[in-house]
Design a protein around this motif. Structure first.
Motif, PDB file in Angstrom:
ATOM      1  N   VAL A 100      76.919 -42.414 -65.692  1.00  0.00           N
ATOM      2  CA  VAL A 100      75.536 -41.952 -65.497  1.00  0.00           C
ATOM      3  C   VAL A 100      75.368 -40.983 -64.324  1.00  0.00           C
ATOM      4  N   MET A 159      72.930 -38.668 -66.101  1.00  0.00           N
ATOM      5  CA  MET A 159      72.312 -37.604 -65.309  1.00  0.00           C
ATOM      6  C   MET A 159      73.321 -36.589 -64.768  1.00  0.00           C
TER       7      MET A 159
ATOM      8  N   HIS B  65      76.171 -50.471 -49.865  1.00  0.00           N
ATOM      9  CA  HIS B  65      76.628 -49.461 -50.817  1.00  0.00           C
ATOM     10  C   HIS B  65      75.828 -49.655 -52.086  1.00  0.00           C
ATOM     11  N   LEU B  66      75.418 -48.561 -52.697  1.00  0.00           N
ATOM     12  CA  LEU B  66      74.468 -48.742 -53.806  1.00  0.00           C
ATOM     13  C   LEU B  66      75.034 -49.568 -54.951  1.00  0.00           C
ATOM     14  N   ASN B  67      76.363 -49.562 -55.106  1.00  0.00           N
ATOM     15  CA  ASN B  67      76.936 -50.384 -56.179  1.00  0.00           C
ATOM     16  C   ASN B  67      76.729 -51.879 -55.964  1.00  0.00           C
ATOM     17  N   ARG B  68      76.395 -52.268 -54.746  1.00  0.00           N
ATOM     18  CA  ARG B  68      76.191 -53.697 -54.458  1.00  0.00           C
ATOM     19  C   ARG B  68      74.903 -54.229 -55.082  1.00  0.00           C
ATOM     20  N   LYS B  70      73.560 -54.099 -58.029  1.00  0.00           N
ATOM     21  CA  LYS B  70      73.617 -54.811 -59.312  1.00  0.00           C
ATOM     22  C   LYS B  70      74.454 -56.082 -59.115  1.00  0.00           C
ATOM     23  N   ASN B  71      73.859 -57.017 -58.454  1.00  0.00           N
ATOM     24  CA  ASN B  71      74.579 -58.204 -58.006  1.00  0.00           C
ATOM     25  C   ASN B  71      73.503 -59.256 -57.789  1.00  0.00           C
ATOM     26  N   CYS B  96      70.114 -39.220 -57.912  1.00  0.00           N
ATOM     27  CA  CYS B  96      71.294 -39.034 -58.762  1.00  0.00           C
ATOM     28  C   CYS B  96      71.217 -40.110 -59.841  1.00  0.00           C
ATOM     29  N   GLY B  97      72.155 -40.059 -60.801  1.00  0.00           N
ATOM     30  CA  GLY B  97      72.075 -41.001 -61.913  1.00  0.00           C
ATOM     31  C   GLY B  97      72.229 -42.440 -61.469  1.00  0.00           C
ATOM     32  N   SER B  98      73.274 -42.715 -60.687  1.00  0.00           N
ATOM     33  CA  SER B  98      73.508 -44.110 -60.328  1.00  0.00           C
ATOM     34  C   SER B  98      72.507 -44.594 -59.279  1.00  0.00           C
ATOM     35  N   LYS B 101      69.209 -45.485 -60.931  1.00  0.00           N
ATOM     36  CA  LYS B 101      69.380 -46.768 -61.623  1.00  0.00           C
ATOM     37  C   LYS B 101      69.315 -47.927 -60.619  1.00  0.00           C
ATOM     38  N   TYR B 105      66.774 -51.279 -59.785  1.00  0.00           N
ATOM     39  CA  TYR B 105      67.144 -52.686 -59.551  1.00  0.00           C
ATOM     40  C   TYR B 105      66.482 -53.206 -58.266  1.00  0.00           C
ATOM     41  N   ASN B 132      65.416 -46.608 -67.400  1.00  0.00           N
ATOM     42  CA  ASN B 132      66.055 -47.769 -66.759  1.00  0.00           C
ATOM     43  C   ASN B 132      65.050 -48.902 -66.554  1.00  0.00           C
ATOM     44  N   ASP B 135      64.260 -51.193 -69.460  1.00  0.00           N
ATOM     45  CA  ASP B 135      65.213 -52.276 -69.760  1.00  0.00           C
ATOM     46  C   ASP B 135      64.876 -53.560 -69.002  1.00  0.00           C
ATOM     47  N   PHE B 136      64.137 -53.442 -67.912  1.00  0.00           N
ATOM     48  CA  PHE B 136      63.708 -54.643 -67.182  1.00  0.00           C
ATOM     49  C   PHE B 136      62.368 -55.165 -67.715  1.00  0.00           C
TER      50      PHE B 136
END
Lengths: 367, 201
Positions: A100, A159, B65-68, B70-71, B96-98, B101, B105, B132, B135-136
């Motif tokens: 994405v 994106m 970190h943004l990846n955290r 989704k936890n 940005c895309g991520s 998203k 969250y 996005n 979906d919630f």
């Protein structure tokens, strides 16, 4: 269902309208074709391989088979599709961010082991190029499966600012027969006789030529460093753990057989060590993505190492004769390798469907 | 013909959190989703809040970190922070895309505690946010700004994020929910999980 609804044009148009294709025509996933595709696996059709995207879509074996049909796969591709889908669905691979992100990352798949021969995976001349059915259709099927499970479309959750022409098509075998080193999957803990597929997500594919001449081995390795632009960095944060909650960036070097054989006197580990030690950039050249810390590295403060450690470098051999190499990177997420598990009736399946991979070109003494 | 689109469990439609009656005196949380541009942008939001609303108190929460995000543990922590410390929450940044998203969250986590939230996103990411958030099951609110993607310069944000712009952002925290944003309450009786088959959206 009318004939028109079942033909390629009708299905392609209705699926395209609903965002279920990659923009190319698709083979209609009729009941007959999907049932045949499912012959290629022992797994129950409702087994969930992974849940993808914000919607937590359930990628089942059956849905994978449907996408496989659409992409032009054969039933004998199912074992490779299942392993590739398990790699994509593994949280460690961070495929969701790659899918994405504005950074326009591609799905790189490298195939190792005996499955390359069974499925005629191109690992030699033009390995990453068009021409071979398995290379083209399996990469496409895995891309379609991800898209149709996470439900991402350009502008809706996907994106990528520029977009990446390699996204569904960066797929090759390792040329193990012409490599002086242990193949990628053996480095990653598998037996040489295992068949595997390794997934990573680079956003660049850069080629360069290294001519043979009076220059020595060191210059060959130096050429790899010189052709690794500053934004191709290698790092792994402490939080990039099994669940993937941080940053992990790596570079995959695809060496052609001739240049790889000229480095035969060195191990892969020695080459990675050399690159990691000597790939240095002025601090202001390195992207905001990272790079080493000057003080920790013992470098003058204006310099940084491009790779935080040698493990952020991957080497594999692919392609045919000639002296061109490629650097792919940085890759986003943790490279993920999965074993290809064959169904009990594999030999019979190859007998039944292997003809779909026959070709009368590209072989010495052939048509 | 088989459908290539995976099934998913339809999210239960949920109302957005009740909005604030007034900004004065509120405890406003600034949520940083870990994207480099989030911190400078939120610094400027905080400056403007201090200028225009001295009675507001500000609390900050930053994800490593943004990846955290989704936890479950991180989302629970954001929800608890919003529940215990805040009256409203402003999140950044969707550029940005991520990160768009993951900002969804984050704002969803705040809204789960009945804390009204708004995410600040680049205007090119509005559809990304909408799809996005859908979906919630919640019509999460956001505020778009032009061409803020990958900007990390506070002075550029100061030029763009005037007190008038701040008031528009704060309006998302005070404007009463529309019937669509409250749609959940009408559908409350149908709380059983339904499966969204294939391409239905």
């Amino acid at each position: 269902m009318s004939r028109q609804e079942q033909d390629i044009e009708g299905v392609t148009e209705s699926f395209y309208r609903k965002g279920k294709t990659d923009g190319l025509p698709v083979v209609p996933p009729s009941e007959e074709r999907v049932e045949r595709m499912l012959e290629g696996t022992d797994l129950p059709r409702d087994e969930v391989i992974g849940r993808l995207g914000t919607r937590e879509g359930a990628l089942t074996v059956e849905k994978l088979a449907v996408n496989g049909v659409m992409a032009g796969c054969l039933p004998i591709h199912m074992p490779l599709l299942v392993a590739g889908a398990r790699a994509l669905a593994d949280p460690k691979s961070n495929a969701i961010q790659a899918s994405v992100s504005t950074g326009s990352w591609a799905y790189l798949f490298v195939v190792n082991g005996p499955i390359r021969r069974a499925l005629d995976v191109n690992s030699d001349t033009a390995a990453f190029g068009p021409g071979f059915r398995t290379n083209r259709t399996v990469g496409r099927a895995l891309g379609l499966a991800y898209k149709n499970t996470a439900r991402i479309h350009p502008g809706e959750k996907e994106m990528a600012t520029i977009g990446n022409p390699f996204k569904f098509s960066l797929f090759a075998g390792e040329n193990e027969e012409r490599s002086p080193w242990e193949p990628l999957h053996v480095e990653r803990g598998y037996d040489r006789d295992d068949s595997t597929i390794t997934f990573a997500a680079p956003n660049n594919f850069l080629q360069y030529k290294f001519e043979a001449g009076p220059r020595g081995d060191q210059e060959m390795v130096e050429s790899l460093i010189r052709n690794t632009p500053p934004h191709m960095v290698g790092l792994k944060t402490e939080t990039a753990n099994e669940r993937y909650e941080g940053a992990q960036l790596e570079v995959f070097y695809a060496l052609c057989p001739y240049n790889a054989q000229e480095l035969e006197a060195y191990t892969k580990a020695e080459i990675k060590e050399y690159i990691s030690e000597n790939a240095r950039r002025r601090a202001d050249e390195l992207s905001g993505l990272g790079g080493g810390n000057a003080e920790d590295d013992g470098l003058q403060s204006l310099w940084r190492r491009q790779f935080a450690d040698p493990e952020r470098i991957k080497l594999f051999v692919t392609g045919g004769s000639g002296r061109f190499n490629a650097a792919m990177g940085p890759t986003l997420g943790g490279p993920t390798t999965k074993r290809v598990e064959l169904p009990d009736n594999w030999d019979a399946l190859l007998e039944r469907y292997g003809d779909g991979l026959d070709r009368e070109w590209g072989q010495a003494g052939g048509g | 013909m088989y459908d290539p689109v995976a099934d998913s469990e339809a999210a239960e439609r949920k109302s957005i959190a009740p909005r604030l009656e007034q900004i004065e005196g509120a405890r406003i949380g600034l949520f940083d989703n870990g994207k480099p541009a989030a911190e400078p942008l939120l610094d400027v939001v905080e400056e403007r809040l201090e200028e225009a609303y001295p009675s507001v108190t500000v609390d900050r929460y930053a994800v490593d970190h943004l990846n955290r995000i989704k936890n479950d543990a991180e989302m629970d922590a954001i929800e608890a922070w919003a529940d215990e410390e805040l009256d409203a929450c402003i999140g950044a940044i969707g550029d940005c895309g991520s990160c768009t998203k993951y900002l969804v969250y984050g704002i969803e986590s705040a809204e789960r505690s009945e804390t009204p939230g708004v995410g600040i996103v680049d205007e090119g990411f509005a559809l990304d946010w909408d799809t996005n958030a859908r979906d919630f099951g919640r019509e999460l609110r956001y505020y778009t700004m032009p061409a803020i993607s990958e900007v990390i310069d506070r002075d550029r944000f100061r030029e763009q994020l005037t007190v008038d712009v701040l008031d528009e952002i704060l309006d998302e925290l005070t404007r009463p929910p529309t019937p669509e944003e409250r749609a959940a309450e009408d559908a409350e009786s149908e709380s059983e999980t339904t499966v969204v088959a294939g391409g239905d959206r």
